[in-house]
Scaffold this motif. Structure first.
Motif, short mmCIF file in Angstrom:
data_model
loop_
_atom_site.label_atom_id
_atom_site.label_comp_id
_atom_site.label_asym_id
_atom_site.label_seq_id
_atom_site.Cartn_x
_atom_site.Cartn_y
_atom_site.Cartn_z
N UNK A 280 4.57 5.43 -6.14
CA UNK A 280 3.60 4.43 -6.63
C UNK A 280 3.01 4.78 -7.99
N UNK A 281 2.88 6.06 -8.31
CA UNK A 281 2.33 6.40 -9.63
C UNK A 281 3.27 5.91 -10.75
N UNK A 282 4.56 5.76 -10.43
CA UNK A 282 5.53 5.27 -11.43
C UNK A 282 5.64 3.75 -11.43
N UNK A 283 5.80 3.15 -10.25
CA UNK A 283 5.93 1.70 -10.19
C UNK A 283 5.21 1.17 -8.95
N UNK A 284 4.67 -0.03 -9.08
CA UNK A 284 4.00 -0.66 -7.94
C UNK A 284 4.10 -2.17 -8.13
N UNK A 285 4.61 -2.85 -7.13
CA UNK A 285 4.96 -4.27 -7.30
C UNK A 285 3.74 -5.13 -7.64
N UNK A 286 2.60 -4.93 -6.95
CA UNK A 286 1.45 -5.78 -7.23
C UNK A 286 0.93 -5.53 -8.65
N UNK A 287 1.00 -4.27 -9.08
CA UNK A 287 0.60 -3.93 -10.45
C UNK A 287 1.52 -4.65 -11.45
N UNK A 288 2.82 -4.64 -11.16
CA UNK A 288 3.77 -5.31 -12.05
C UNK A 288 3.48 -6.81 -12.12
N UNK B 264 0.80 -1.23 0.00
CA UNK B 264 0.00 0.00 0.00
C UNK B 264 0.83 1.28 0.00
N UNK B 265 2.14 1.17 0.17
CA UNK B 265 2.94 2.39 0.31
C UNK B 265 2.86 3.23 -0.97
N UNK B 266 2.73 4.56 -0.79
CA UNK B 266 2.69 5.44 -1.96
C UNK B 266 4.09 5.90 -2.35
N UNK B 267 5.08 5.69 -1.46
CA UNK B 267 6.45 6.09 -1.80
C UNK B 267 7.43 5.08 -1.21
N UNK B 268 8.67 5.11 -1.69
CA UNK B 268 9.64 4.07 -1.32
C UNK B 268 10.94 4.69 -0.82
N UNK B 269 11.52 4.05 0.18
CA UNK B 269 12.81 4.50 0.71
C UNK B 269 13.88 4.27 -0.34
N UNK B 270 14.63 5.31 -0.69
CA UNK B 270 15.61 5.22 -1.78
C UNK B 270 16.96 4.71 -1.29
N UNK C 155 0.73 6.71 -18.72
CA UNK C 155 -0.06 6.49 -17.50
C UNK C 155 0.54 7.23 -16.30
N UNK C 156 1.87 7.35 -16.27
CA UNK C 156 2.52 8.06 -15.15
C UNK C 156 2.08 9.52 -15.13
N UNK C 157 2.02 10.15 -16.30
CA UNK C 157 1.65 11.58 -16.29
C UNK C 157 0.14 11.79 -16.33
N UNK C 158 -0.60 10.80 -16.90
CA UNK C 158 -2.07 10.91 -16.85
C UNK C 158 -2.59 10.64 -15.43
#
Ligand code: PLP
Length: 349
Positions: free
Chosen positions: A43-51, A28-34, A208-211
């Motif tokens: 999350x708008x760029x990448x999301x593991x469950x979506x992948x 569920x995290x919207x952001x990731x520790x870099x 999709x990232x920018x939309x």
């Protein structure tokens, strides 16, 4: 990728952050520790469950999948990406797709026939169609349109990748409302575009990232959970639907089921599809008769949508004025065939 939908539905996402969990966790995290990695940013760029869901759908369709928050988001995103001058739509097409494509603010024209299309245009095929289950010969359409540079899209929602694979027949894109059979439990919304060309899918993903048209975590997780059993569900539901269609024939004025020899597209359906699918539409004499019959079902729930494990009935003209007035659409679920046939009989008595 095995090429068999029973295995691909379960293992198409193997190797994507699976660790020791047999069942995928809900991220569920919207952001990731870099700190330790660069792959996951936001999350708008990448999301593991979506992948993971995209990997399974890519394997099932034999292309590159990009998922969206609804079937209509998939339709609108693909059309905005393709930007054709003209679009062809079949007469019997999902009414939401017609509403989007024919909206007066859209930049494209609607072509009267496939013959009017030129290079860069889009042929939007929906097969089987909603609600009459009309079947278009995908291979024949692609053989004619492909050399002219027309892009062919197939809305394959009614068939699922288990019953037909449009990319293997020459289509450029296949689209599904995964709200239906792919999710399969009437609890998640989603859409998917699968592109034959991986570069097109990468461009759709970048758009999709920018939309901002990304699906929510719970919906993709539920869809991933649902798709595991898609092959089993659709084959069993089709078998029951076929029995109901045979039972209805002769008892009502008209039955629309592509597995029946009386259906106008029986022959092409037999070549193109593994079964006739799990939607049976039929017509009664009038709008009033159909609307009244819809209220009498006890096992079939009276609701819109389709493709779930529970059977649904809908009087289509009540939601889509272009549908035949006496048409009832059955989405056949997983209940015992005897109970469903008894329910149809008492509702029509
Ligand atoms: N395509 C078809 C054939 C459909 O039946 C539907 C919905 O009923 C859609 C597209 C739109 O999908 P969604 O409701 O997930 O936006």
């Amino acid at each position: 990728m095995s090429g068999d939908p029973f295995t691909d539905a379960l293992h198409g996402d193997a190797g994507i952050l699976d660790g020791v969990d047999v069942a995928p966790p809900i991220h569920v995290s919207s952001t990731y520790d870099r700190a330790d990695q660069d792959d996951l940013v936001y999350r708008r760029n990448q999301h593991v469950t979506t992948q993971r869901l995209e990997a399974v759908l890519s394997a099932l369709e034999g292309g590159s999948a990009v998922v969206y928050p609804s079937g209509m988001a998939a339709v609108s995103s693909l059309m905005r990406y393709l930007r054709p001058a003209r679009v062809y739509l079949p007469a019997d097409v999902y009414h939401g797709t017609r509403a989007f494509v024919t909206d007066q603010h859209q930049p494209w024209e609607v072509a009267a026939s496939l013959d009017d299309l030129q290079a860069g245009d889009v042929a939007w095929l929906e097969t089987p169609s909603n609600p009459k289950c009309l079947v278009t010969d995908i291979a024949a359409a692609c053989a004619e349109l492909g050399p002219k540079g027309v892009r062919v899209v197939v809305d394959s929602t009614f068939a699922t990748p288990v019953l037909q694979q449009p990319l293997s027949l020459g289509a450029d894109y296949v689209m599904h409302s995964s709200t239906k059979y792919i999710g399969g439990h009437s609890d998640a919304m989603g859409g998917v575009i699968v592109a034959a060309d991986g570069n097109r899918a990468s461009e759709l993903e970048a758009a999709r990232v920018i939309d901002g048209t990304i699906p929510g975590s719970l919906d993709v997780w539920l869809t991933l959970r649902g798709v595991r059993t898609l092959p089993l569900r659709i084959l069993h539901q089709s078998e029951t639907a076929s029995a109901i269609a045979v039972h209805l024939e002769g008892k009502v004025p008209l039955v629309w089921y592509p597995g029946l020899a009386s259906h106008p597209d029986f022959e092409v359906a037999g070549r193109q599809m593994r079964t006739g699918g799990a939607i049976v539409s039929f017509e009664l004499d009038s709008h009033e008769a159909a609307a009244a019959a819809a209220t009498r079902f006890k096992v079939f729930r009276r609701a819109t949508s389709l493709g779930g494990v529970e059977s649904l009935v809908e009087h289509r003209a009540s939601v889509n004025p272009l549908a035949p007035p006496g048409l009832l659409r059955l989405s056949v679920g997983l209940e015992a065939v005897e109970d469903l046939i008894a329910d149809v009989d008492q509702a029509l008595a």
